[in-house]
Design a protein around this motif. Structure first.
Motif, PDB file in Angstrom:
ATOM      1  N   ALA A  40       0.841  -1.179  -0.064  1.00 46.43           N
ATOM      2  CA  ALA A  40       0.014  -0.047  -0.038  1.00 46.43           C
ATOM      3  C   ALA A  40       0.681   1.280  -0.145  1.00 46.43           C
ATOM      4  O   ALA A  40       0.577   2.265  -0.790  1.00 46.43           O
ATOM      5  N   VAL A  41       1.825   1.141   0.718  1.00 50.72           N
ATOM      6  CA  VAL A  41       2.896   2.300   0.723  1.00 50.72           C
ATOM      7  C   VAL A  41       3.470   2.681  -0.603  1.00 50.72           C
ATOM      8  O   VAL A  41       3.499   3.813  -1.077  1.00 50.72           O
ATOM      9  N   HIS A  42       3.947   1.512  -1.037  1.00 53.50           N
ATOM     10  CA  HIS A  42       4.430   1.533  -2.517  1.00 53.50           C
ATOM     11  C   HIS A  42       3.323   2.285  -3.568  1.00 53.50           C
ATOM     12  O   HIS A  42       3.598   3.022  -4.523  1.00 53.50           O
ATOM     13  N   ARG A  43       2.089   1.658  -3.488  1.00 53.29           N
ATOM     14  CA  ARG A  43       0.964   2.230  -4.213  1.00 53.29           C
ATOM     15  C   ARG A  43       0.749   3.550  -4.088  1.00 53.29           C
ATOM     16  O   ARG A  43       0.657   4.533  -4.865  1.00 53.29           O
ATOM     17  N   PHE A  44       0.942   4.165  -2.665  1.00 56.36           N
ATOM     18  CA  PHE A  44       0.704   5.585  -2.266  1.00 56.36           C
ATOM     19  C   PHE A  44       1.532   6.428  -3.035  1.00 56.36           C
ATOM     20  O   PHE A  44       1.549   7.355  -3.358  1.00 56.36           O
ATOM     21  N   LEU A  45       3.160   5.825  -2.926  1.00 51.93           N
ATOM     22  CA  LEU A  45       4.129   6.807  -3.458  1.00 51.93           C
ATOM     23  C   LEU A  45       4.087   6.970  -4.957  1.00 51.93           C
ATOM     24  O   LEU A  45       4.657   7.707  -5.250  1.00 51.93           O
ATOM     25  N   GLU A  46       3.656   6.031  -5.725  1.00 51.49           N
ATOM     26  CA  GLU A  46       3.591   6.077  -7.021  1.00 51.49           C
ATOM     27  C   GLU A  46       2.378   6.932  -7.290  1.00 51.49           C
ATOM     28  O   GLU A  46       2.373   7.842  -8.473  1.00 51.49           O
ATOM     29  N   SER A  47       1.240   6.690  -6.661  1.00 54.10           N
ATOM     30  CA  SER A  47       0.105   7.567  -7.068  1.00 54.10           C
ATOM     31  C   SER A  47      -0.193   8.939  -6.281  1.00 54.10           C
ATOM     32  O   SER A  47      -1.132   9.824  -6.689  1.00 54.10           O
ATOM     33  N   ASN A  48       0.319   8.967  -5.187  1.00 56.32           N
ATOM     34  CA  ASN A  48       0.244  10.116  -4.344  1.00 56.32           C
ATOM     35  C   ASN A  48      -1.362  10.405  -3.744  1.00 56.32           C
ATOM     36  O   ASN A  48      -1.667  11.321  -3.403  1.00 56.32           O
ATOM     37  N   ASP A  49      -2.002   8.978  -3.621  1.00 51.71           N
ATOM     38  CA  ASP A  49      -3.344   9.134  -3.200  1.00 51.71           C
ATOM     39  C   ASP A  49      -3.379   8.364  -2.002  1.00 51.71           C
ATOM     40  O   ASP A  49      -3.095   7.150  -1.564  1.00 51.71           O
ATOM     41  N   PRO A  50      -3.633   9.273  -0.930  1.00 53.67           N
ATOM     42  CA  PRO A  50      -3.741   8.696   0.574  1.00 53.67           C
ATOM     43  C   PRO A  50      -4.605   7.518   0.977  1.00 53.67           C
ATOM     44  O   PRO A  50      -4.546   6.891   1.919  1.00 53.67           O
ATOM     45  N   VAL A  51      -5.623   7.310  -0.199  1.00 54.64           N
ATOM     46  CA  VAL A  51      -6.507   6.355   0.172  1.00 54.64           C
ATOM     47  C   VAL A  51      -5.958   4.858   0.302  1.00 54.64           C
ATOM     48  O   VAL A  51      -6.521   4.054   0.993  1.00 54.64           O
ATOM     49  N   PHE A  52      -4.804   4.807  -0.169  1.00 56.74           N
ATOM     50  CA  PHE A  52      -3.980   3.194  -0.033  1.00 56.74           C
ATOM     51  C   PHE A  52      -3.462   3.083   1.494  1.00 56.74           C
ATOM     52  O   PHE A  52      -3.565   2.005   1.833  1.00 56.74           O
ATOM     53  N   ILE A  53      -3.040   3.986   2.241  1.00 53.17           N
ATOM     54  CA  ILE A  53      -2.370   4.065   3.451  1.00 53.17           C
ATOM     55  C   ILE A  53      -3.610   4.237   4.691  1.00 53.17           C
ATOM     56  O   ILE A  53      -3.269   3.920   5.880  1.00 53.17           O
ATOM     57  N   THR A  54      -4.748   4.759   4.315  1.00 52.08           N
ATOM     58  CA  THR A  54      -5.488   5.066   5.385  1.00 52.08           C
ATOM     59  C   THR A  54      -6.136   3.894   6.149  1.00 52.08           C
ATOM     60  O   THR A  54      -6.564   4.192   7.427  1.00 52.08           O
ATOM     61  N   PRO A  55      -6.342   2.690   5.329  1.00 56.01           N
ATOM     62  CA  PRO A  55      -6.744   1.593   6.045  1.00 56.01           C
ATOM     63  C   PRO A  55      -5.751   1.112   7.078  1.00 56.01           C
ATOM     64  O   PRO A  55      -6.036   0.350   8.137  1.00 56.01           O
TER      65      PRO A  55
END
Length: 192
Positions: free
Chosen positions: A135-150
Motif C-alpha cells: 500500500a505504501v508503494h502504491r501511495f508513493l506512485e500515485s500520491n493518493d492517501p486512500v491506499f494508506i488510510t486503512p
C-alpha cells in the motif's frame, strides 16, 4: 614427469574403514547418507535460508516432483530433500511430498515511528506487513492517501511482543522513500 599412480580401491576401503571406526554407516562413510541418516560432516541444526531452495519448494507446491523441482532450480535432489525436511515445511507421504503450513519467522522491513526498521515476525504478521508495504508503494506512485488510510492506527507485533505502529503520515513516507536506506527485498528473509 609422471605422478604416482593412485590406488582408488585402497583409498575407498580406507574411507569406509575410517567412517565405520567413527560409528558411521557405510552410506554415511561414502558421503551419501540415506534420507533418514545424518551426514558425516557437522551441519547447522536448522538449514540456512536459501532463495534457490525456496524456489524449489514453490515448484513442488505447484505440483512438480522433487526431482523435477530440483532440476528446475539446478540443485541436487538430495540437497532439496534435506532442505525440505530440515526446515519442517514438508514431509513425505507415500510417493508424494506434503507441503504443510509455513510457520517460519520472517525478518521484514517496516516503516514505523518515522523510521525504517527490520522486525522479526510470525507469518500472519508478515502478511500484514506485506500488505502495508504494498500500500505504501502504491501511495508513493500515485500520491493518493486512500491506499494508506486503512492502516492508520494499526500496528504489528514482533516475536518479542513489542508493538510497532504503521507509519501513515504522507510526509514521513515521502522522506523515508527518499532516504533509500534499504529496500524491502534487501531486508526480507526467512529466519530458520
Amino acid at each position: 614427469m609422471t605422478g604416482r599412480k593412485r590406488d582408488y580401491k585402497a583409498e575407498y576401503a580406507r574411507r569406509i574403514a575410517r567412517g565405520q571406526s567413527r560409528g558411521l554407516s557405510r552410506s554415511q562413510a561414502r558421503g551419501h547418507p540415506k534420507p533418514s541418516e545424518a551426514t558425516a560432516r557437522k551441519q547447522p541444526a536448522a538449514p540456512v535460508y536459501n532463495r534457490q531452495l525456496e524456489d524449489g519448494l514453490r515448484e513442488i507446491q505447484r505440483g512438480k516432483t522433487l526431482t523435477a523441482a530440483a532440476r528446475e532450480v539446478r540443485v541436487a535432489p538430495e540437497r532439496l530433500r534435506r532442505y525440505l525436511v530440515g526446515s519442517g515445511i514438508a514431509e513425505k507421504q507415500g510417493r508424494f511430498w506434503a507441503i504443510g503450513p509455513d510457520t517460519r519467522r520472517r525478518e521484514m522491513l517496516l516503516f514505523s515511528d518515522g523510521g525504517a526498521i527490520a522486525v522479526t515476525v510470525n507469518p500472519a504478521q508478515a502478511e500484514l506487513i506485506g500488505r502495508y508495504m504494498a500500500a505504501v508503494h502504491r501511495f508513493l506512485e500515485s500520491n493518493d492517501p486512500v491506499f494508506i488510510t486503512p492502516f492508520a492506527g494499526e500496528s504489528v507485533t514482533d516475536i518479542t511482543g513489542r508493538s510497532h505502529p504503521f507509519e501513515t503520515d504522507p510526509n514521513e513516507l515521502y522522506r523515508l522513500a527518499e532516504t533509500g536506506s534499504s529496500t524491502f527485498e534487501d531486508v526480507y528473509r526467512i529466519v530458520v
